[in-house]
Write a protein that holds these residues in place. Structure first.
Motif, PDB file in Angstrom:
ATOM      1  N   SER A  29      29.409  23.997  59.548  1.00 29.29           N
ATOM      2  CA  SER A  29      29.984  22.542  59.702  1.00 29.29           C
ATOM      3  C   SER A  29      30.428  21.866  58.494  1.00 29.29           C
ATOM      4  O   SER A  29      30.947  23.141  57.332  1.00 29.29           O
ATOM      5  N   LEU A  30      30.807  21.066  58.123  1.00 32.12           N
ATOM      6  CA  LEU A  30      31.628  20.076  56.770  1.00 32.12           C
ATOM      7  C   LEU A  30      31.594  20.875  55.864  1.00 32.12           C
ATOM      8  O   LEU A  30      31.781  20.742  54.768  1.00 32.12           O
ATOM      9  N   PRO A  31      29.994  19.653  55.532  1.00 32.07           N
ATOM     10  CA  PRO A  31      29.319  20.665  54.426  1.00 32.07           C
ATOM     11  C   PRO A  31      29.016  21.503  53.761  1.00 32.07           C
ATOM     12  O   PRO A  31      29.493  22.076  53.070  1.00 32.07           O
ATOM     13  N   LEU A  32      28.797  23.351  54.758  1.00 39.10           N
ATOM     14  CA  LEU A  32      29.486  23.931  54.403  1.00 39.10           C
ATOM     15  C   LEU A  32      30.879  24.371  53.691  1.00 39.10           C
ATOM     16  O   LEU A  32      30.926  25.229  52.961  1.00 39.10           O
ATOM     17  N   LEU A  33      31.527  23.730  54.987  1.00 39.08           N
ATOM     18  CA  LEU A  33      33.186  23.861  54.004  1.00 39.08           C
ATOM     19  C   LEU A  33      33.115  23.653  53.046  1.00 39.08           C
ATOM     20  O   LEU A  33      34.065  24.105  51.776  1.00 39.08           O
ATOM     21  N   GLY A  34      32.988  22.481  52.953  1.00 33.58           N
ATOM     22  CA  GLY A  34      32.932  21.728  51.207  1.00 33.58           C
ATOM     23  C   GLY A  34      32.021  22.818  50.362  1.00 33.58           C
ATOM     24  O   GLY A  34      32.587  22.437  49.405  1.00 33.58           O
ATOM     25  N   SER A  35      31.294  23.072  50.533  1.00 33.47           N
ATOM     26  CA  SER A  35      30.443  24.064  49.352  1.00 33.47           C
ATOM     27  C   SER A  35      31.534  25.744  49.457  1.00 33.47           C
ATOM     28  O   SER A  35      31.789  25.961  47.694  1.00 33.47           O
ATOM     29  N   GLY A  36      32.093  25.787  50.245  1.00 33.19           N
ATOM     30  CA  GLY A  36      33.624  26.619  49.498  1.00 33.19           C
ATOM     31  C   GLY A  36      34.720  26.359  48.958  1.00 33.19           C
ATOM     32  O   GLY A  36      34.547  26.780  48.207  1.00 33.19           O
ATOM     33  N   VAL A  37      34.801  25.677  49.365  1.00 31.52           N
ATOM     34  CA  VAL A  37      35.465  24.004  48.585  1.00 31.52           C
ATOM     35  C   VAL A  37      35.122  24.121  46.954  1.00 31.52           C
ATOM     36  O   VAL A  37      35.847  25.030  46.283  1.00 31.52           O
ATOM     37  N   PHE A  38      34.052  23.900  46.930  1.00 36.50           N
ATOM     38  CA  PHE A  38      33.799  23.266  45.292  1.00 36.50           C
ATOM     39  C   PHE A  38      33.606  24.971  44.140  1.00 36.50           C
ATOM     40  O   PHE A  38      33.619  24.184  43.860  1.00 36.50           O
ATOM     41  N   LEU A  41      37.037  26.227  43.330  1.00 36.08           N
ATOM     42  CA  LEU A  41      37.357  25.176  42.677  1.00 36.08           C
ATOM     43  C   LEU A  41      36.065  25.230  41.001  1.00 36.08           C
ATOM     44  O   LEU A  41      37.128  25.650  39.956  1.00 36.08           O
ATOM     45  N   PHE A  42      34.944  25.709  42.109  1.00 35.32           N
ATOM     46  CA  PHE A  42      34.346  26.138  40.416  1.00 35.32           C
ATOM     47  C   PHE A  42      34.414  27.493  39.401  1.00 35.32           C
ATOM     48  O   PHE A  42      34.282  27.859  37.864  1.00 35.32           O
ATOM     49  N   VAL A  43      34.939  28.789  40.121  1.00 36.56           N
ATOM     50  CA  VAL A  43      35.629  29.774  39.719  1.00 36.56           C
ATOM     51  C   VAL A  43      36.810  29.230  38.632  1.00 36.56           C
ATOM     52  O   VAL A  43      36.798  30.085  37.689  1.00 36.56           O
ATOM     53  N   LEU A  44      37.687  28.985  39.689  1.00 37.51           N
ATOM     54  CA  LEU A  44      38.924  28.469  38.253  1.00 37.51           C
ATOM     55  C   LEU A  44      38.976  27.705  37.928  1.00 37.51           C
ATOM     56  O   LEU A  44      39.442  27.913  36.995  1.00 37.51           O
ATOM     57  N   ALA A  45      37.986  26.921  37.879  1.00 41.98           N
ATOM     58  CA  ALA A  45      37.371  25.962  36.156  1.00 41.98           C
ATOM     59  C   ALA A  45      36.756  26.345  35.531  1.00 41.98           C
ATOM     60  O   ALA A  45      37.039  26.579  34.141  1.00 41.98           O
ATOM     61  N   LEU A  46      35.798  27.881  35.971  1.00 42.71           N
ATOM     62  CA  LEU A  46      35.851  28.469  34.617  1.00 42.71           C
ATOM     63  C   LEU A  46      36.446  29.412  34.166  1.00 42.71           C
ATOM     64  O   LEU A  46      36.906  29.405  32.898  1.00 42.71           O
ATOM     65  N   ALA A  47      37.976  30.288  34.784  1.00 42.84           N
ATOM     66  CA  ALA A  47      38.545  30.693  34.291  1.00 42.84           C
ATOM     67  C   ALA A  47      39.820  30.311  33.490  1.00 42.84           C
ATOM     68  O   ALA A  47      40.071  30.504  33.058  1.00 42.84           O
ATOM     69  N   ALA A  48      39.828  29.076  34.399  1.00 41.07           N
ATOM     70  CA  ALA A  48      40.510  28.009  32.843  1.00 41.07           C
ATOM     71  C   ALA A  48      40.048  27.277  31.704  1.00 41.07           C
ATOM     72  O   ALA A  48      40.525  27.505  31.094  1.00 41.07           O
ATOM     73  N   GLY A  49      38.573  27.455  31.659  1.00 44.35           N
ATOM     74  CA  GLY A  49      38.060  27.001  30.632  1.00 44.35           C
ATOM     75  C   GLY A  49      37.737  28.727  29.029  1.00 44.35           C
ATOM     76  O   GLY A  49      37.893  27.979  27.904  1.00 44.35           O
ATOM     77  N   ARG A  50      37.782  29.355  29.926  1.00 43.29           N
ATOM     78  CA  ARG A  50      37.806  30.549  29.506  1.00 43.29           C
ATOM     79  C   ARG A  50      39.096  31.178  29.168  1.00 43.29           C
ATOM     80  O   ARG A  50      39.032  31.691  27.427  1.00 43.29           O
ATOM     81  N   ARG A  51      40.091  30.623  29.484  1.00 41.81           N
ATOM     82  CA  ARG A  51      41.257  30.803  28.665  1.00 41.81           C
ATOM     83  C   ARG A  51      41.479  29.685  27.910  1.00 41.81           C
ATOM     84  O   ARG A  51      42.264  29.790  27.088  1.00 41.81           O
ATOM     85  N   ILE A  52      41.575  28.882  27.770  1.00 45.15           N
ATOM     86  CA  ILE A  52      42.060  27.628  26.846  1.00 45.15           C
ATOM     87  C   ILE A  52      40.625  28.385  25.811  1.00 45.15           C
ATOM     88  O   ILE A  52      41.121  28.221  24.700  1.00 45.15           O
ATOM     89  N   LYS A  53      39.468  28.095  26.255  1.00 48.81           N
ATOM     90  CA  LYS A  53      38.080  28.984  24.796  1.00 48.81           C
ATOM     91  C   LYS A  53      38.608  30.012  24.146  1.00 48.81           C
ATOM     92  O   LYS A  53      38.571  29.988  23.038  1.00 48.81           O
TER      93      LYS A  53
END
Length: 59
Positions: A29-38, A41-53
């Motif tokens: 469903s659309l919410p399940l696809l959105g959950s996958g996208v989010f 993006l969450f994992v990418l945000a964690l990786a970007a935050g760790r690199r900057i940190k």
């Protein structure tokens, strides 16, 4: 964890909960696809935050 990563985690969990509460009989469903996208993006945000940190202190 940065604010953007926390926000994406909350969005992924909420959209997953919406999928399981409203669309119990459907597999995709659309919410399940959105959950996958989010989640991605969450994992990418964690990786970007760790690199900057862990950058050396700029002078």
């Amino acid at each position: 964890m940065s604010k953007s990563a926390a926000g994406l985690l909350i969005l992924a969990l909420l959209s997953g909960a919406v999928h399981f509460s409203l669309f119990e009989d459907t597999e995709i469903s659309l919410p399940l696809l959105g959950s996958g996208v989010f989640a991605v993006l969450f994992v990418l945000a964690l990786a970007a935050g760790r690199r900057i940190k862990f950058d050396p202190v700029l002078r």
